[in-house]
Design an enzyme around this catalytic site. Structure first.
Site, PDB file in Angstrom:
ATOM      1  N   GLY A  36       0.307   1.634  -7.389  1.00  0.00           N
ATOM      2  CA  GLY A  36      -0.662   1.798  -8.476  1.00  0.00           C
ATOM      3  C   GLY A  36      -0.618   3.190  -9.065  1.00  0.00           C
ATOM      4  O   GLY A  36      -0.648   3.367 -10.281  1.00  0.00           O
TER       5      GLY A  36
ATOM      6  N   GLY B 134       1.549   2.965  -2.633  1.00  0.00           N
ATOM      7  CA  GLY B 134       1.116   3.847  -3.715  1.00  0.00           C
ATOM      8  C   GLY B 134       1.732   3.424  -5.046  1.00  0.00           C
ATOM      9  O   GLY B 134       1.963   4.259  -5.935  1.00  0.00           O
TER      10      GLY B 134
ATOM     11  N   ARG C   7      -9.819  -2.655   5.998  1.00  0.00           N
ATOM     12  CA  ARG C   7      -9.307  -2.688   7.377  1.00  0.00           C
ATOM     13  C   ARG C   7      -8.458  -1.454   7.667  1.00  0.00           C
ATOM     14  O   ARG C   7      -7.722  -0.985   6.790  1.00  0.00           O
ATOM     15  CB  ARG C   7      -8.413  -3.928   7.575  1.00  0.00           C
ATOM     16  CG  ARG C   7      -9.167  -5.232   7.598  1.00  0.00           C
ATOM     17  CD  ARG C   7      -8.222  -6.404   7.756  1.00  0.00           C
ATOM     18  NE  ARG C   7      -7.376  -6.607   6.584  1.00  0.00           N
ATOM     19  CZ  ARG C   7      -6.423  -7.525   6.504  1.00  0.00           C
ATOM     20  NH1 ARG C   7      -6.176  -8.310   7.528  1.00  0.00           N
ATOM     21  NH2 ARG C   7      -5.704  -7.668   5.402  1.00  0.00           N
ATOM     22  N   PRO C   8      -8.504  -0.945   8.926  1.00  0.00           N
ATOM     23  CA  PRO C   8      -7.606   0.160   9.257  1.00  0.00           C
ATOM     24  C   PRO C   8      -6.163  -0.325   9.198  1.00  0.00           C
ATOM     25  O   PRO C   8      -5.854  -1.430   9.647  1.00  0.00           O
ATOM     26  CB  PRO C   8      -7.996   0.527  10.698  1.00  0.00           C
ATOM     27  CG  PRO C   8      -8.862  -0.570  11.190  1.00  0.00           C
ATOM     28  CD  PRO C   8      -9.380  -1.333  10.017  1.00  0.00           C
TER      29      PRO C   8
ATOM     30  N   ASP D  78       0.804  -1.228   0.000  1.00  0.00           N
ATOM     31  CA  ASP D  78       0.000   0.000   0.000  1.00  0.00           C
ATOM     32  C   ASP D  78       0.834   1.274   0.000  1.00  0.00           C
ATOM     33  O   ASP D  78       0.438   2.302   0.562  1.00  0.00           O
ATOM     34  CB  ASP D  78      -0.971   0.016   1.201  1.00  0.00           C
ATOM     35  CG  ASP D  78      -1.899  -1.178   1.186  1.00  0.00           C
ATOM     36  OD1 ASP D  78      -2.258  -1.631   0.082  1.00  0.00           O
ATOM     37  OD2 ASP D  78      -2.260  -1.659   2.279  1.00  0.00           O
TER      38      ASP D  78
ATOM     39  N   THR E  15      -5.279   1.786  -5.656  1.00  0.00           N
ATOM     40  CA  THR E  15      -6.240   2.866  -5.901  1.00  0.00           C
ATOM     41  C   THR E  15      -5.627   3.901  -6.828  1.00  0.00           C
ATOM     42  O   THR E  15      -4.539   4.418  -6.552  1.00  0.00           O
ATOM     43  CB  THR E  15      -6.632   3.548  -4.573  1.00  0.00           C
ATOM     44  OG1 THR E  15      -7.119   2.550  -3.692  1.00  0.00           O
ATOM     45  CG2 THR E  15      -7.703   4.610  -4.781  1.00  0.00           C
TER      46      THR E  15
ATOM     47  N   GLN F  57       1.899  -6.183  -3.466  1.00  0.00           N
ATOM     48  CA  GLN F  57       2.481  -6.348  -2.132  1.00  0.00           C
ATOM     49  C   GLN F  57       3.851  -5.657  -2.031  1.00  0.00           C
ATOM     50  O   GLN F  57       4.045  -4.646  -2.681  1.00  0.00           O
ATOM     51  CB  GLN F  57       2.565  -7.838  -1.731  1.00  0.00           C
ATOM     52  CG  GLN F  57       1.223  -8.524  -1.571  1.00  0.00           C
ATOM     53  CD  GLN F  57       0.534  -8.824  -2.894  1.00  0.00           C
ATOM     54  OE1 GLN F  57       1.132  -9.400  -3.784  1.00  0.00           O
ATOM     55  NE2 GLN F  57      -0.708  -8.437  -3.026  1.00  0.00           N
TER      56      GLN F  57
ATOM     57  N   THR G 272      -8.491  -3.247  -0.375  1.00  0.00           N
ATOM     58  CA  THR G 272      -9.095  -4.551  -0.626  1.00  0.00           C
ATOM     59  C   THR G 272     -10.081  -4.933   0.463  1.00  0.00           C
ATOM     60  O   THR G 272     -11.177  -5.402   0.190  1.00  0.00           O
ATOM     61  CB  THR G 272      -7.988  -5.628  -0.753  1.00  0.00           C
ATOM     62  OG1 THR G 272      -7.130  -5.249  -1.822  1.00  0.00           O
ATOM     63  CG2 THR G 272      -8.561  -7.011  -1.029  1.00  0.00           C
TER      64      THR G 272
ATOM     65  N   GLY H 169      -4.552  -4.242  -3.756  1.00  0.00           N
ATOM     66  CA  GLY H 169      -5.585  -3.237  -3.944  1.00  0.00           C
ATOM     67  C   GLY H 169      -4.880  -1.958  -4.313  1.00  0.00           C
ATOM     68  O   GLY H 169      -4.158  -1.386  -3.510  1.00  0.00           O
TER      69      GLY H 169
HETATM   70  P1  GDP Z   1      -0.672   0.326  -3.643  1.00  0.00           P
HETATM   71  O1  GDP Z   1      -1.332  -0.937  -3.194  1.00  0.00           O
HETATM   72  O2  GDP Z   1       0.786   0.334  -3.384  1.00  0.00           O
HETATM   73  O3  GDP Z   1      -0.999   0.678  -5.060  1.00  0.00           O
HETATM   74  O4  GDP Z   1      -1.288   1.473  -2.732  1.00  0.00           O
HETATM   75  P2  GDP Z   1      -2.849   1.666  -2.341  1.00  0.00           P
HETATM   76  O5  GDP Z   1      -3.558   2.179  -3.526  1.00  0.00           O
HETATM   77  O6  GDP Z   1      -3.370   0.454  -1.676  1.00  0.00           O
HETATM   78  O7  GDP Z   1      -2.719   2.743  -1.185  1.00  0.00           O
HETATM   79  C1  GDP Z   1      -2.157   3.990  -1.399  1.00  0.00           C
HETATM   80  C2  GDP Z   1      -3.235   5.054  -1.098  1.00  0.00           C
HETATM   81  O8  GDP Z   1      -2.611   6.312  -0.996  1.00  0.00           O
HETATM   82  C3  GDP Z   1      -4.252   5.192  -2.212  1.00  0.00           C
HETATM   83  O9  GDP Z   1      -5.484   5.545  -1.651  1.00  0.00           O
HETATM   84  C4  GDP Z   1      -3.715   6.338  -3.068  1.00  0.00           C
HETATM   85  O10 GDP Z   1      -4.729   7.053  -3.733  1.00  0.00           O
HETATM   86  C5  GDP Z   1      -3.072   7.203  -2.025  1.00  0.00           C
HETATM   87  N1  GDP Z   1      -1.875   7.935  -2.458  1.00  0.00           N
HETATM   88  C6  GDP Z   1      -0.889   7.536  -3.301  1.00  0.00           C
HETATM   89  N2  GDP Z   1       0.092   8.468  -3.349  1.00  0.00           N
HETATM   90  C7  GDP Z   1      -0.279   9.459  -2.499  1.00  0.00           C
HETATM   91  C8  GDP Z   1       0.341  10.685  -2.085  1.00  0.00           C
HETATM   92  O11 GDP Z   1       1.443  11.023  -2.474  1.00  0.00           O
HETATM   93  N3  GDP Z   1      -0.357  11.420  -1.165  1.00  0.00           N
HETATM   94  C9  GDP Z   1      -1.575  11.056  -0.671  1.00  0.00           C
HETATM   95  N4  GDP Z   1      -2.170  11.837   0.218  1.00  0.00           N
HETATM   96  N5  GDP Z   1      -2.173   9.915  -1.052  1.00  0.00           N
HETATM   97  C10 GDP Z   1      -1.528   9.119  -1.933  1.00  0.00           C
HETATM   98  P1  IMO Z   2      -0.874  -4.173  -2.296  1.00  0.00           P
HETATM   99  O1  IMO Z   2      -0.489  -4.717  -3.650  1.00  0.00           O
HETATM  100  C1  IMO Z   2      -0.895  -4.591   2.013  1.00  0.00           C
HETATM  101  C2  IMO Z   2      -0.946  -8.661   3.609  1.00  0.00           C
HETATM  102  C3  IMO Z   2      -2.186  -9.081   4.357  1.00  0.00           C
HETATM  103  C4  IMO Z   2      -1.583 -10.052   5.349  1.00  0.00           C
HETATM  104  C5  IMO Z   2      -0.501 -10.745   4.518  1.00  0.00           C
HETATM  105  C6  IMO Z   2      -0.939 -12.051   3.910  1.00  0.00           C
HETATM  106  O2  IMO Z   2      -2.161  -3.438  -2.296  1.00  0.00           O
HETATM  107  O3  IMO Z   2       0.254  -3.420  -1.680  1.00  0.00           O
HETATM  108  P2  IMO Z   2      -2.527 -12.679   1.858  1.00  0.00           P
HETATM  109  O4  IMO Z   2      -3.963 -12.352   1.616  1.00  0.00           O
HETATM  110  O5  IMO Z   2      -1.622 -12.182   0.806  1.00  0.00           O
HETATM  111  O6  IMO Z   2      -2.294 -14.120   2.169  1.00  0.00           O
HETATM  112  O7  IMO Z   2      -2.181 -11.879   3.231  1.00  0.00           O
HETATM  113  O8  IMO Z   2      -0.167  -9.836   3.483  1.00  0.00           O
HETATM  114  N1  IMO Z   2      -1.189  -8.147   2.231  1.00  0.00           N
HETATM  115  C7  IMO Z   2      -1.121  -6.859   1.900  1.00  0.00           C
HETATM  116  N2  IMO Z   2      -0.921  -5.764   2.663  1.00  0.00           N
HETATM  117  N3  IMO Z   2      -1.014  -4.460   0.665  1.00  0.00           N
HETATM  118  C8  IMO Z   2      -1.181  -5.565  -0.106  1.00  0.00           C
HETATM  119  O9  IMO Z   2      -1.178  -5.494  -1.450  1.00  0.00           O
HETATM  120  C9  IMO Z   2      -1.289  -6.822   0.506  1.00  0.00           C
HETATM  121  N4  IMO Z   2      -1.486  -8.072   0.059  1.00  0.00           N
HETATM  122  C10 IMO Z   2      -1.409  -8.869   1.117  1.00  0.00           C
HETATM  123  O10 IMO Z   2      -2.810  -7.993   4.991  1.00  0.00           O
HETATM  124  O11 IMO Z   2      -0.927  -9.345   6.377  1.00  0.00           O
HETATM  125 MG    MG Z   3      -2.802  -1.564  -1.847  1.00  0.00          MG
END
Ligand code: GDP
Ligand code: IMO
Ligand code: MG
Length: 442
Positions: free
Chosen positions: A34, A32, A320-321, A30, A59, A241, A317, A57
């Site tokens: 994407g 960023g 969860r907090p 997570d 975004t 991940q 996805t 996941g």
């Molecule tokens: P990924 O799984 O690595 O693609 O990341 P996620 O999309 O799960 O989580 C990143 C979150 O942070 C998303 O809601 C993005 O829209 C947001 N995001 C990404 N870059 C930035 C940034 O530079 N600043 C802020 N405030 N939000 C960001």
């Molecule tokens: P992105 O691509 C954050 C975490 C789960 C759990 C562990 C194992 O959005 O960064 P799994 O379902 O893969 O067997 O879960 O890995 N996890 C992630 N945490 N971002 C993800 O993907 C994750 N994919 C799995 O929360 O701790």
């Molecule tokens: Mg993510």
């Protein structure tokens, strides 16, 4: 406008030089990834996912600010000219993939002829998701906190060698036999899961339809990727991940079941190591983690709440907090070592804007006070480390509309440069907001 065009032109030249950059997570997911992939995608012919599944996941926002949450479809999909490849290392849940495609199409994003799924990719079935949940229940207090998307069980089927691949959809007679073995195997192991012939029949009928629908998407992506490299097409790889969740390098067993680090690109797409090119590590300006497992720089209580609220840290996805804490330089250095990142994208710097002071976790001390030389494998050690922090001043001002590095407040630049100094890898991109344009090129 002219300045923006110049800036884009500059970055475009530089990216073309990179030719095959790979965007990988360098914390616990997570970060960023994407968003960076979406921003860069217009410079590329192909965006490819190499591992993981719908546990990811990502975004992203289109130029009108419309939000999209992607799980299996690569984040290049909003750029019309980009071909999106789901590689052999990905585990594919077809009902989920079609739901995602339908969602994109109904929002005006054409997927026709733009997505290829590897014939070698493993199929993830609903029952994999069910037993993911049953496993977590069995683990009781030691649960991993998986996304319950069936990832571990599907990679287990792959590793134990009774998995079913996309190419098996072309042989429905043997598909049935293979699925029967899988379902019976799961039922014999898990009390909460019962096999029935009706379930098998229903699943086979469903997959006959899926097989028909998937046919135009199925491809030998190993051949296509390598031919594309030979033809000098521009390829961008999107990791799911992150390294700290890597089955080999992460905080095992609190990890996912794939290889989100650099090695996963070779095994998940069939690209030879010497053709890999540059790797970009995506790192949040602080740290988050979802699920269980050690998190040395975690902020419990109010400190964590402030970051969670400011960064809107709730899972894409599962909702969860996310657990929040300071940037962990020890873990980041370890990730840089494992992946050999050529540059970093520091994301969400804007989230730190109103903190009086910001901490960087710079080293770990073991019980007894001895400084650790490297990131420990042993969780009993990791769980008890004491983190040494460097404290930097905050900048106490909104930076989300700044687009040039030199215009950032001095304290923000100091924070960025201190991270570069500590990890020894340049930060080339800085995220200052979720939108496409909220990116500074340094
Ligand atoms: P990924 O799984 O690595 O693609 O990341 P996620 O999309 O799960 O989580 C990143 C979150 O942070 C998303 O809601 C993005 O829209 C947001 N995001 C990404 N870059 C930035 C940034 O530079 N600043 C802020 N405030 N939000 C960001
Ligand atoms: P992105 O691509 C954050 C975490 C789960 C759990 C562990 C194992 O959005 O960064 P799994 O379902 O893969 O067997 O879960 O890995 N996890 C992630 N945490 N971002 C993800 O993907 C994750 N994919 C799995 O929360 O701790
Ligand atoms: Mg993510």
């Amino acid at each position: 406008m002219a300045a923006a065009a110049r800036r884009w032109f500059g970055i475009a030249d530089w990216i073309v030089e990179l030719r095959y950059p790979k965007v990988l997570g360098s914390q616990w997911g997570d970060e960023g990834k994407g968003k960076l992939v979406d921003v860069l995608a217009e410079q590329f012919d192909i965006v490819a996912r190499c591992q993981g599944g719908a546990n990811a996941g990502h975004t992203i926002y289109n130029s009108e600010g419309k939000k999209f949450a992607l799980h299996l479809v690569p984040s290049g999909i909003l750029n019309e000219g980009t071909l999106c490849v789901i590689g052999n290392g990905v585990v594919v849940h077809l009902p989920g993939l079609f739901k995602e495609i339908d969602g994109l199409e109904s929002n005006g994003v054409s997927c026709k002829g733009r997505i290829l799924v590897s014939d070698r990719a493993h199929l993830l079935f609903d029952f994999h998701q069910i037993i993911d949940g049953l496993r977590e229940t069995e683990l009781a207090n030691s649960f991993i906190g998986t996304t319950k998307r069936g990832i571990g069980p599907c990679y287990s089927s792959k590793a134990i060698r009774n998995g079913i691949r996309v190419c098996d959809l072309r042989h429905m007679d043997t598909f049935r036999e293979k699925l029967e073995i899988l379902l019976k195997d799961a039922a014999s192991r898990f009390k909460g899961f019962e096999y029935s012939i009706a379930m098998l029949n229903e699943e086979v009928e469903k997959y006959k339809k899926f097989a028909e629908r998937l046919e135009p998407y199925i491809a030998d992506t190993v051949y296509i990727m390598n031919e594309s490299i030979t033809q000098k097409k521009k390829i961008l790889v999107e990791g799911g991940q992150a390294t700290m969740l890597d089955i080999d390098f992460g905080t095992y067993p609190f990890v996912t079941s794939s290889s989100p680090s650099a090695g996963g690109i070779c095994t998940g797409l069939g690209i030879a190591p010497r053709r890999l090119g540059d790797l970009i590590g995506v790192v949040k300006a602080y740290t988050t983690r979802v699920g269980s497992g050690p998190f040395p720089t975690e902020l419990l209580g109010k400190g964590g709440d402030i970051l969670r609220t400011a960064g809107m840290e709730f899972g894409t996805t599962t909702g969860r907090p996310r657990r929040c804490g300071w940037l962990d330089i020890v873990a980041l250095k370890y990730c840089c070592q494992v992946n050999g990142f050529s540059s970093l994208n520091l994301t969400k710097l804007d989230v730190l804007s109103y903190l009086q002071e910001i901490k960087l976790g710079v080293s770990y001390k073991q019980l007894g006070g001895k400084k650790l030389e490297s990131f420990p494998a042993d969780l009993s050690v990791l769980e008890q480390v004491q983190v040494d922090y460097e404290v930097l001043p905050g900048w106490n001002t909104d930076i989300s509309s700044i687009r040039s590095y030199k215009d950032l407040p001095e304290a923000a630049r100091r924070y960025v440069e201190r991270i570069e100094e500590l990890v020894g890898v340049p930060i080339h991109y800085i995220g200052i907001g979720p939108g496409r344009d909220a990116l500074i090129f340094k």
